[in-house]
Motif scaffolding. Sequence first.
Motif, PDB file in Angstrom:
ATOM      1  N   ILE A 173      -2.302  14.495  -2.792  1.00 27.11           N
ATOM      2  CA  ILE A 173      -2.292  13.168  -3.392  1.00 27.11           C
ATOM      3  C   ILE A 173      -3.708  12.662  -3.605  1.00 27.11           C
ATOM      4  O   ILE A 173      -4.680  13.234  -3.125  1.00 27.11           O
ATOM      5  CB  ILE A 173      -1.483  12.146  -2.566  1.00 27.11           C
ATOM      6  CG1 ILE A 173      -2.137  11.899  -1.210  1.00 27.11           C
ATOM      7  CG2 ILE A 173      -0.056  12.567  -2.419  1.00 27.11           C
ATOM      8  CD1 ILE A 173      -1.597  10.683  -0.495  1.00 27.11           C
ATOM      9  N   VAL A 193       3.699  12.108  -3.373  1.00 30.24           N
ATOM     10  CA  VAL A 193       3.482  10.784  -3.951  1.00 30.24           C
ATOM     11  C   VAL A 193       4.780  10.068  -4.254  1.00 30.24           C
ATOM     12  O   VAL A 193       5.165   9.161  -3.578  1.00 30.24           O
ATOM     13  CB  VAL A 193       2.603  10.857  -5.218  1.00 30.24           C
ATOM     14  CG1 VAL A 193       2.271   9.448  -5.676  1.00 30.24           C
ATOM     15  CG2 VAL A 193       1.325  11.606  -4.944  1.00 30.24           C
ATOM     16  N   SER A 214      -0.240   5.382  -6.320  1.00 26.38           N
ATOM     17  CA  SER A 214      -1.034   5.922  -5.211  1.00 26.38           C
ATOM     18  C   SER A 214      -2.269   5.081  -4.958  1.00 26.38           C
ATOM     19  O   SER A 214      -2.627   4.798  -3.811  1.00 26.38           O
ATOM     20  CB  SER A 214      -1.439   7.368  -5.499  1.00 26.38           C
ATOM     21  OG  SER A 214      -0.328   8.204  -5.577  1.00 26.38           O
ATOM     22  N   GLU A 224      -3.223   3.004  -1.563  1.00 23.89           N
ATOM     23  CA  GLU A 224      -4.489   3.211  -0.864  1.00 23.89           C
ATOM     24  C   GLU A 224      -5.215   1.887  -0.661  1.00 23.89           C
ATOM     25  O   GLU A 224      -5.790   1.630   0.400  1.00 23.89           O
ATOM     26  CB  GLU A 224      -5.367   4.191  -1.648  1.00 23.89           C
ATOM     27  CG  GLU A 224      -4.887   5.625  -1.623  1.00 23.89           C
ATOM     28  CD  GLU A 224      -4.856   6.198  -0.229  1.00 23.89           C
ATOM     29  OE1 GLU A 224      -5.758   5.880   0.568  1.00 23.89           O
ATOM     30  OE2 GLU A 224      -3.926   6.958   0.077  1.00 23.89           O
ATOM     31  N   ILE A 226       4.932   7.365   0.625  1.00 23.61           N
ATOM     32  CA  ILE A 226       3.610   7.969   0.484  1.00 23.61           C
ATOM     33  C   ILE A 226       2.922   8.159   1.834  1.00 23.61           C
ATOM     34  O   ILE A 226       2.336   9.209   2.115  1.00 23.61           O
ATOM     35  CB  ILE A 226       2.724   7.108  -0.442  1.00 23.61           C
ATOM     36  CG1 ILE A 226       3.245   7.205  -1.882  1.00 23.61           C
ATOM     37  CG2 ILE A 226       1.266   7.549  -0.388  1.00 23.61           C
ATOM     38  CD1 ILE A 226       2.550   6.282  -2.851  1.00 23.61           C
ATOM     39  N   THR A 232       2.342  15.236   1.101  1.00 18.49           N
ATOM     40  CA  THR A 232       2.929  14.150   0.344  1.00 18.49           C
ATOM     41  C   THR A 232       3.005  14.470  -1.129  1.00 18.49           C
ATOM     42  O   THR A 232       2.031  14.914  -1.714  1.00 18.49           O
ATOM     43  CB  THR A 232       2.090  12.870   0.534  1.00 18.49           C
ATOM     44  OG1 THR A 232       1.879  12.675   1.921  1.00 18.49           O
ATOM     45  CG2 THR A 232       2.798  11.660  -0.044  1.00 18.49           C
ATOM     46  N   LYS A 266       2.093   7.891 -11.172  1.00 20.82           N
ATOM     47  CA  LYS A 266       1.806   8.386  -9.825  1.00 20.82           C
ATOM     48  C   LYS A 266       0.392   7.978  -9.393  1.00 20.82           C
ATOM     49  O   LYS A 266       0.163   7.593  -8.245  1.00 20.82           O
ATOM     50  CB  LYS A 266       1.943   9.904  -9.778  1.00 20.82           C
ATOM     51  CG  LYS A 266       3.375  10.400  -9.757  1.00 20.82           C
ATOM     52  CD  LYS A 266       3.422  11.908  -9.588  1.00 20.82           C
ATOM     53  CE  LYS A 266       4.857  12.392  -9.485  1.00 20.82           C
ATOM     54  NZ  LYS A 266       4.937  13.846  -9.300  1.00 20.82           N
ATOM     55  N   TYR A 267      -0.541   8.086 -10.325  1.00 20.55           N
ATOM     56  CA  TYR A 267      -1.918   7.712 -10.011  1.00 20.55           C
ATOM     57  C   TYR A 267      -2.020   6.235  -9.660  1.00 20.55           C
ATOM     58  O   TYR A 267      -2.649   5.851  -8.666  1.00 20.55           O
ATOM     59  CB  TYR A 267      -2.822   8.048 -11.195  1.00 20.55           C
ATOM     60  CG  TYR A 267      -4.222   7.495 -11.057  1.00 20.55           C
ATOM     61  CD1 TYR A 267      -5.088   7.967 -10.080  1.00 20.55           C
ATOM     62  CD2 TYR A 267      -4.681   6.490 -11.913  1.00 20.55           C
ATOM     63  CE1 TYR A 267      -6.367   7.463  -9.945  1.00 20.55           C
ATOM     64  CE2 TYR A 267      -5.968   5.979 -11.790  1.00 20.55           C
ATOM     65  CZ  TYR A 267      -6.799   6.467 -10.800  1.00 20.55           C
ATOM     66  OH  TYR A 267      -8.065   5.964 -10.672  1.00 20.55           O
TER      67      TYR A 267
END
Length: 331
Positions: free
Chosen positions: A4, A314, A239, A243, A277, A312, A235-236
């Motif tokens: 990920i 994601v 994620s 974060e 995640i 993971t 997904k980006y």
Amino acid sequence: MAAIFWSHANSYVGDYSIVRRTPHKEFTEGYHYHDFYEAQFYFNNDPETKDEPLGTIMLGDEMYKPKNGDVFLINMFDSHYIQMDNKKHYDRYCVSISPTLMLFICSEHSNLFNIYNKSNRNYPLMHMTEHQQQLFLQMYHDFEVRLKDMEHGKRFLEQSLLFGIIAQLYDIYYTETQIAPTDSLHMSTLTTLVRYIDEHIAEDLSLKQLSEVTNFSTYHLCRIFKKNTGTTLNKYIVSKRIENAKLLLAGDASIQTISKEVGFNNYNHFYRCFRQIVGINPADYREILLTQGDEALIQLQATGVIKRPADTDVLNEEDEDFGDENLDDEP
């Protein structure tokens, strides 16, 4: 193996970072990828093991064994894993450069994207000559000496070191091979996109909005992103939002407030994405972080309670969106 995204927001502040790592100060994560470009310089400080590998690098499915005097490039979004031999006496200098800075310093005659192009025969591993090794070490030594005596202007001194390293990288990896105009346009678009997402992570990031920012159709934008990164836009974004949420959980804001600050308009969806995640829910993550600290989180990663990048995936394909159930889906 799945990996990920590792956000530059969790790695450094600003557009670049220069870090010296040793066996006692290493990065120990598993498979990961990130939204910045990286260059690593390897030096072995033990004359008896000068010619022995210092560790293993997995870049995609390829394995590399860096030795003393080697340089290794890692492209933005390329999945990789680094396992150093902590019995060796080494220095590993890691230089991280944001895509925004990459685009800023590139010109028609000096395109830094060329050296990170997979068609470059020198990418990703090169060995420096003795002169190049001494040049790098001297630059870094001079930087450390001058830094101690400087009260003001330290950031300018860092930038002078960075540009010296970039010049050396370009010299080491340069070939006549130039990135194709189409690929150059796509990299420029990708840079614009990543920068916009980073600066507007809490705002509307629907495909329609991102399409307007980049002047590409939603269909072609998704294809360009997936082709160049190996992952999907949603997904980006999800994620990256998770974060950012992990960082904010160290503060006093409520979890519901944090979910909105990172771009989730639906708390239940944030909760579900965070748990999928990270491996635990945000309340438990905060409790561990505040009462036991980072070391406890690292230990839970090691035991599999909290997911590492290698564990993971994601988000499931059927569960993809940009953090808000009302946003557009990718085609």
